[in-house]
Design a protein around this motif. Sequence first.
Motif, PDB file in Angstrom:
ATOM      1  N   ASN A 128       0.851  -1.184   0.000  1.00  0.00           N
ATOM      2  CA  ASN A 128       0.000   0.000   0.000  1.00  0.00           C
ATOM      3  C   ASN A 128       0.889   1.237   0.000  1.00  0.00           C
ATOM      4  O   ASN A 128       1.886   1.283   0.728  1.00  0.00           O
ATOM      5  N   PRO A 129       0.590   2.265  -0.798  1.00  0.00           N
ATOM      6  CA  PRO A 129       1.415   3.476  -0.788  1.00  0.00           C
ATOM      7  C   PRO A 129       1.570   4.095   0.602  1.00  0.00           C
ATOM      8  O   PRO A 129       2.592   4.713   0.894  1.00  0.00           O
ATOM      9  N   VAL A 130       0.570   3.916   1.475  1.00  0.00           N
ATOM     10  CA  VAL A 130       0.687   4.427   2.843  1.00  0.00           C
ATOM     11  C   VAL A 130       1.850   3.760   3.570  1.00  0.00           C
ATOM     12  O   VAL A 130       2.560   4.392   4.354  1.00  0.00           O
ATOM     13  N   VAL A 252      -3.178   7.519   9.932  1.00  0.00           N
ATOM     14  CA  VAL A 252      -3.233   7.172   8.510  1.00  0.00           C
ATOM     15  C   VAL A 252      -4.440   6.294   8.212  1.00  0.00           C
ATOM     16  O   VAL A 252      -4.892   5.520   9.055  1.00  0.00           O
ATOM     17  N   ASP A 253      -4.930   6.445   7.001  1.00  0.00           N
ATOM     18  CA  ASP A 253      -6.051   5.666   6.499  1.00  0.00           C
ATOM     19  C   ASP A 253      -5.549   4.901   5.277  1.00  0.00           C
ATOM     20  O   ASP A 253      -5.256   5.502   4.237  1.00  0.00           O
ATOM     21  N   PHE A 254      -5.439   3.587   5.397  1.00  0.00           N
ATOM     22  CA  PHE A 254      -4.899   2.767   4.315  1.00  0.00           C
ATOM     23  C   PHE A 254      -5.842   2.722   3.113  1.00  0.00           C
ATOM     24  O   PHE A 254      -5.387   2.590   1.981  1.00  0.00           O
ATOM     25  N   ASP A 255      -7.141   2.808   3.356  1.00  0.00           N
ATOM     26  CA  ASP A 255      -8.089   2.773   2.248  1.00  0.00           C
ATOM     27  C   ASP A 255      -8.062   4.060   1.435  1.00  0.00           C
ATOM     28  O   ASP A 255      -8.098   4.032   0.206  1.00  0.00           O
ATOM     29  N   GLN A 256      -8.011   5.182   2.127  1.00  0.00           N
ATOM     30  CA  GLN A 256      -8.074   6.473   1.453  1.00  0.00           C
ATOM     31  C   GLN A 256      -6.694   7.006   1.053  1.00  0.00           C
ATOM     32  O   GLN A 256      -6.599   8.036   0.378  1.00  0.00           O
TER      33      GLN A 256
END
Length: 325
Positions: A128-130, A252-256
Amino acid sequence: MSDTAPLRAGVAGVGYLGQHHARLYATLPGVTLTGIYDADPARAAEIAAKYGGHVCESVEELGRKCDVVSVVVPTAHHCAVALPLLGAGCHLLIEKPLRSTLEEADQIIAAAVATNRIVQVGHIEHFNPVTDFLEKNVAKPRFIRTERLAPLIPDPNEADGATEGNVNPRVKEVDVVLDLMIHDIGLVLKLVAAPIKRIDAAGFSVLTPHMDIANARIVFADGCVADLNVSRLSKKRAREWRIFQKAGYMSVDFDQCSGHFIRWTPAGLKREEIAVQKSEPLLRELASFVEAVRSGQPPKIDVVFGKVALEIALAITAQIRAAGL
């Protein structure tokens, strides 16, 4: 196989997640989607018609036709599918969890070593980019709180939201620790990089035969505490983390692919919005796997790490069951 020849890719299991492996292999440069296998031949034919590839009648046929294979069958069948594919000389990406028992995980590791094949485990949040942001900015965290929620009846429009009888099919395979929490276990292990001192866990079965909600508090030898919370009885998805470290706090929000970082500076508190460009984690994961096979370098999430994450998840599950919860 030469360094310039297209890699022949295959997928074993083209259900609600495996179909996306097939879709993305068909788009990767230097890769040809060659083989599709599923216990349901009609489903295999449907996916092959959409994305290409030959419908294979057996795992063995898939192994003969392919160089790399994604194993996306139910967890209980990972070992039975992975071993003949390794024996045929295929490099594998096995969806998490690696297996539901350590004994069969060891069989897969031994086969990978014996055949000198790469086995990557599908801990997708590592792509994930996060996670890229966290890997660069997390330093000696003191407290991590994670929340990973999923609906029992997911949105069919989401990439992992297809349903079987209106219920997420993963409910029938594994409990919520092996289904959801193992994502956060793997990420925490990478970011903390310290031995585990103690685990305290609780969990409950509410609507299904398996554990539906769980909490694990992991205390590390360096003093860091990780509080992991999972549920698949939520009305909506959530993939959110809060990380506290010296002179800094991240949400942080991994989905958004969003969040903020609050730092303490000589001038006082400074809030920075986290700017992360969205990209499909599964595509990045498959591209990384293909690159590892091409280069001969270890994958980012290798089979040994996959076993370690599994071992901790099983320890959490065993503690909850021993308490009779």
